[in-house]
Design a protein around this motif. Structure first.
Motif, mmCIF file in Angstrom:
data_model
loop_
_atom_site.group_PDB
_atom_site.id
_atom_site.type_symbol
_atom_site.label_atom_id
_atom_site.label_comp_id
_atom_site.label_asym_id
_atom_site.label_seq_id
_atom_site.Cartn_x
_atom_site.Cartn_y
_atom_site.Cartn_z
ATOM 1 N N PRO A 267 1.137 -1.134 0.195
ATOM 2 C CA PRO A 267 0.286 0.362 0.260
ATOM 3 C C PRO A 267 0.739 0.964 -0.045
ATOM 4 C CG PRO A 267 -0.646 -1.358 2.173
ATOM 5 C CD PRO A 267 0.666 -1.831 1.462
ATOM 6 N N VAL A 268 1.954 1.204 0.135
ATOM 7 C CA VAL A 268 2.782 2.782 0.516
ATOM 8 C C VAL A 268 3.743 3.006 -0.551
ATOM 9 C CG1 VAL A 268 2.983 2.030 3.113
ATOM 10 C CG2 VAL A 268 5.206 1.799 1.446
ATOM 11 N N THR A 269 3.720 2.111 -2.023
ATOM 12 C CA THR A 269 5.132 2.658 -2.718
ATOM 13 C C THR A 269 4.291 3.751 -3.755
ATOM 14 O OG1 THR A 269 5.148 0.363 -3.345
ATOM 15 C CG2 THR A 269 5.527 1.816 -5.303
ATOM 16 N N GLU A 270 3.352 3.271 -4.131
ATOM 17 C CA GLU A 270 2.898 4.649 -4.806
ATOM 18 C C GLU A 270 2.108 6.651 -4.276
ATOM 19 O OE1 GLU A 270 2.473 4.059 -8.021
ATOM 20 O OE2 GLU A 270 3.100 2.374 -8.186
ATOM 21 N N PRO A 271 1.935 5.945 -3.052
ATOM 22 C CA PRO A 271 1.796 7.409 -2.153
ATOM 23 C C PRO A 271 2.645 8.092 -1.786
ATOM 24 C CG PRO A 271 0.877 6.040 -0.633
ATOM 25 C CD PRO A 271 1.020 5.294 -2.086
ATOM 26 N N THR A 272 3.850 7.253 -1.510
ATOM 27 C CA THR A 272 5.060 7.365 -0.942
ATOM 28 C C THR A 272 5.989 8.145 -2.415
ATOM 29 O OG1 THR A 272 5.462 6.029 0.910
ATOM 30 C CG2 THR A 272 7.621 7.342 -0.106
ATOM 31 N N ALA A 273 5.731 8.103 -3.321
ATOM 32 C CA ALA A 273 6.510 8.475 -4.547
ATOM 33 C C ALA A 273 5.625 9.899 -4.689
ATOM 34 C CB ALA A 273 6.187 6.817 -5.982
ATOM 35 N N ASP A 274 3.873 9.489 -4.786
ATOM 36 C CA ASP A 274 3.291 11.022 -4.852
ATOM 37 C C ASP A 274 4.354 12.014 -4.185
ATOM 38 O OD1 ASP A 274 1.772 9.804 -6.900
ATOM 39 O OD2 ASP A 274 0.384 9.274 -5.402
ATOM 40 N N ILE A 275 4.314 11.954 -2.905
ATOM 41 C CA ILE A 275 4.881 12.743 -2.199
ATOM 42 C C ILE A 275 6.896 13.452 -2.149
ATOM 43 C CG2 ILE A 275 5.560 13.340 0.457
ATOM 44 C CD1 ILE A 275 3.211 13.836 -0.013
ATOM 45 N N ALA A 276 7.557 12.532 -2.952
ATOM 46 C CA ALA A 276 8.923 12.775 -3.395
ATOM 47 C C ALA A 276 8.750 13.255 -4.912
ATOM 48 C CB ALA A 276 9.273 10.969 -3.603
ATOM 49 N N MET A 277 7.621 13.097 -5.389
ATOM 50 C CA MET A 277 6.905 14.519 -6.767
ATOM 51 C C MET A 277 7.040 15.475 -6.654
ATOM 52 S SD MET A 277 8.164 13.266 -9.763
ATOM 53 C CE MET A 277 8.291 14.031 -10.858
ATOM 54 N N GLY A 278 5.928 15.362 -5.675
ATOM 55 C CA GLY A 278 5.332 16.337 -4.893
ATOM 56 C C GLY A 278 6.135 17.493 -4.644
ATOM 57 N N LEU A 279 6.664 16.744 -2.929
ATOM 58 C CA LEU A 279 8.639 18.283 -3.040
ATOM 59 C C LEU A 279 9.079 18.096 -3.944
ATOM 60 C CD1 LEU A 279 9.606 15.731 0.124
ATOM 61 C CD2 LEU A 279 8.534 17.424 0.379
ATOM 62 N N MET A 280 9.132 17.370 -5.222
ATOM 63 C CA MET A 280 10.212 17.639 -6.597
ATOM 64 C C MET A 280 9.952 18.833 -7.266
ATOM 65 S SD MET A 280 11.971 15.503 -8.817
ATOM 66 C CE MET A 280 11.719 13.320 -7.885
ATOM 67 N N LEU A 281 8.305 18.907 -6.881
ATOM 68 C CA LEU A 281 7.522 19.869 -8.232
ATOM 69 C C LEU A 281 7.908 21.295 -7.178
ATOM 70 C CD1 LEU A 281 5.436 18.316 -9.584
ATOM 71 C CD2 LEU A 281 6.643 19.165 -10.624
ATOM 72 N N SER A 282 7.503 21.174 -6.254
ATOM 73 C CA SER A 282 6.933 22.089 -4.680
ATOM 74 C C SER A 282 8.114 22.954 -4.594
ATOM 75 C CB SER A 282 6.259 21.792 -3.582
ATOM 76 O OG SER A 282 6.003 21.033 -3.838
ATOM 77 N N LEU A 283 9.618 21.774 -4.298
ATOM 78 C CA LEU A 283 10.180 23.005 -4.216
ATOM 79 C C LEU A 283 11.581 23.425 -5.353
ATOM 80 C CD1 LEU A 283 13.480 23.178 -2.159
ATOM 81 C CD2 LEU A 283 14.166 20.877 -3.085
ATOM 82 N N MET A 284 11.439 22.279 -7.067
ATOM 83 C CA MET A 284 11.788 23.110 -7.772
ATOM 84 C C MET A 284 11.202 24.670 -8.678
ATOM 85 S SD MET A 284 13.880 19.692 -9.021
ATOM 86 C CE MET A 284 14.310 19.929 -10.596
ATOM 87 N N ARG A 285 9.808 23.839 -8.701
ATOM 88 C CA ARG A 285 9.183 25.523 -9.394
ATOM 89 C C ARG A 285 8.501 26.365 -8.251
ATOM 90 N NH1 ARG A 285 7.560 24.492 -14.512
ATOM 91 N NH2 ARG A 285 7.114 26.409 -13.561
ATOM 92 N N ARG A 286 9.187 26.075 -6.813
ATOM 93 C CA ARG A 286 9.179 27.037 -5.847
ATOM 94 C C ARG A 286 7.394 27.701 -5.529
ATOM 95 N NH1 ARG A 286 12.536 32.226 -7.088
ATOM 96 N NH2 ARG A 286 11.948 32.871 -4.842
ATOM 97 N N ILE A 287 6.583 25.985 -5.673
ATOM 98 C CA ILE A 287 5.131 26.393 -5.876
ATOM 99 C C ILE A 287 4.818 27.207 -3.969
ATOM 100 C CG2 ILE A 287 2.585 24.859 -4.892
ATOM 101 C CD1 ILE A 287 4.012 23.142 -7.570
ATOM 102 N N VAL A 288 5.191 26.535 -2.919
ATOM 103 C CA VAL A 288 5.133 26.691 -1.727
ATOM 104 C C VAL A 288 5.678 27.955 -1.561
ATOM 105 C CG1 VAL A 288 5.998 26.186 0.899
ATOM 106 C CG2 VAL A 288 5.365 24.315 -0.793
#
Ligand code: GLV
Length: 320
Positions: free
Chosen positions: A100-121
């Motif tokens: 159960p943990v594989t896909e949601p954890t990968a989502d957060i890794a991707m979310g952190l990447m996008l938030s950080l690199m595209r300065r969303i937060v």
């Protein structure tokens, strides 16, 4: 007599009652969040199974006291809270919840990447605080497209991160204890590298390895110094993979450009130095924190116990 299961953390009573209907289950009473090690030690010898939360210590002291214990099913894919070597010596099966943990954890890794690199937060914060300057050449981020994502730990979660990153046009490099087969490398367009090469050449480094004695502080001051100055570090694995003091220094002095962290060396807290750094995105260990995943993890962890006693599939992490 029904086998007895001790559940250390008070969630999903309905799921546990249903899945473990042929077992006698003991869990904290309504209103009590968790059992402590001290609660459990005096009574643990009467239990056949423990369903443990990821921060509950299944240590030598507990295993010595648990004379009838046959299986520990951890509510997590990580099991660094469990002394697996000693459990194996005691003949206790250790199981986890990988599916159960594989896909949601990968989502957060991707979310952190996008938030950080595209300065969303960053931009969201500035907008709310009325500090944001609009302008074509303001608030510039970094494109993911065409960048090398280095994945340390190419297990299920690492591969799920790779799939997402490929869709964003990134190239994939990885390091893993065991190299993937040629077919898998082609499937993920993933290039195998030594750990040092991966760290030195990646534009984004994503940590997806378990915490073990080999991965403790695998990203330390020496390795951080070899990263590209415009590289980003993403950690959704376990805090102690990174020497956090060294990371803070590297983020302060521009050794690397930014970090997205779901896990911290300090466990369930974040140190003030990290909080003060603008080039970080920080979230409180929410890799598996979705409504769906939490329930699926409970079903899976309880299912491990049922299957252990009935001869079905158990996601075991140790072998005898
Ligand atoms: C969460 O951190 C897990 O290990 O499943």
């Amino acid at each position: 007599m029904k086998p007895r299961v001790l559940i250390t953390y008070n969630i999903f009573r309905d799921v546990y009652k249903e899945v473990l209907k042929d077992f006698e289950i003991i869990m904290p009473a309504e209103g009590i969040e968790t059992f402590t090690l001290e609660d459990v030690l005096p009574v643990v010898d009467s239990f056949d199974a423990i369903l443990s939360m990821w921060n509950f210590p299944i240590n030598k002291q507990l295993l010595d006291a648990a004379k009838n214990l046959k299986i520990v099913s951890n509510y997590a894919v990580g099991y660094d809270n469990i002394d697996v070597v000693y459990a194996t010596r005691c003949g206790v099966t250790v199981a986890n919840t990988p599916d159960p943990v594989t896909e949601p954890t990968a989502d957060i890794a991707m979310g952190l990447m996008l938030s950080l690199m595209r300065r969303i937060v960053d931009c969201d914060n500035m907008l709310r605080e009325k500090k944001l300057e609009w302008g074509i050449m303001k608030n510039l981020g970094t494109s993911l497209y065409g960048k090398q994502l280095g994945i340390l730990g190419m297990g299920r979660i690492g591969k799920a991160v790779a799939r997402r990153a490929l869709a964003s046009g990134m190239t994939i490099a990885y390091h893993n204890r065991n190299r993937l087969t040629a077919i898998e490398e082609k499937l993920y367009s993933a290039k195998y590298m030594s750990l040092d090469e991966l760290v030195a050449t990646s534009d984004v480094l994503s940590l997806n390895a378990p915490l073990t004695s080999e991965t403790y502080h695998v990203i330390d001051a020496k390795r951080l110094a070899t990263m590209k100055p415009d590289a980003f570090l993403i950690n959704t694995a376990r805090g102690p993979l990174v020497d956090e003091k060294a990371l803070i220094e590297a983020l302060r002095n521009g050794t690397i450009k930014g970090a997205g962290l779901d896990v911290f060396e300090t466990g369930e807290s974040v140190c003030d130095e990290l909080l003060a750094l603008p080039n970080t995105v920080l979230v409180p260990h929410i890799g598996t924190q979705t409504v769906e995943t939490r329930r699926e993890m409970a079903e899976f962890a309880a299912g491990n116990i049922v299957n252990f006693f009935n001869g079905g599939r158990v996601a075991r992490v140790n072998k005898f």
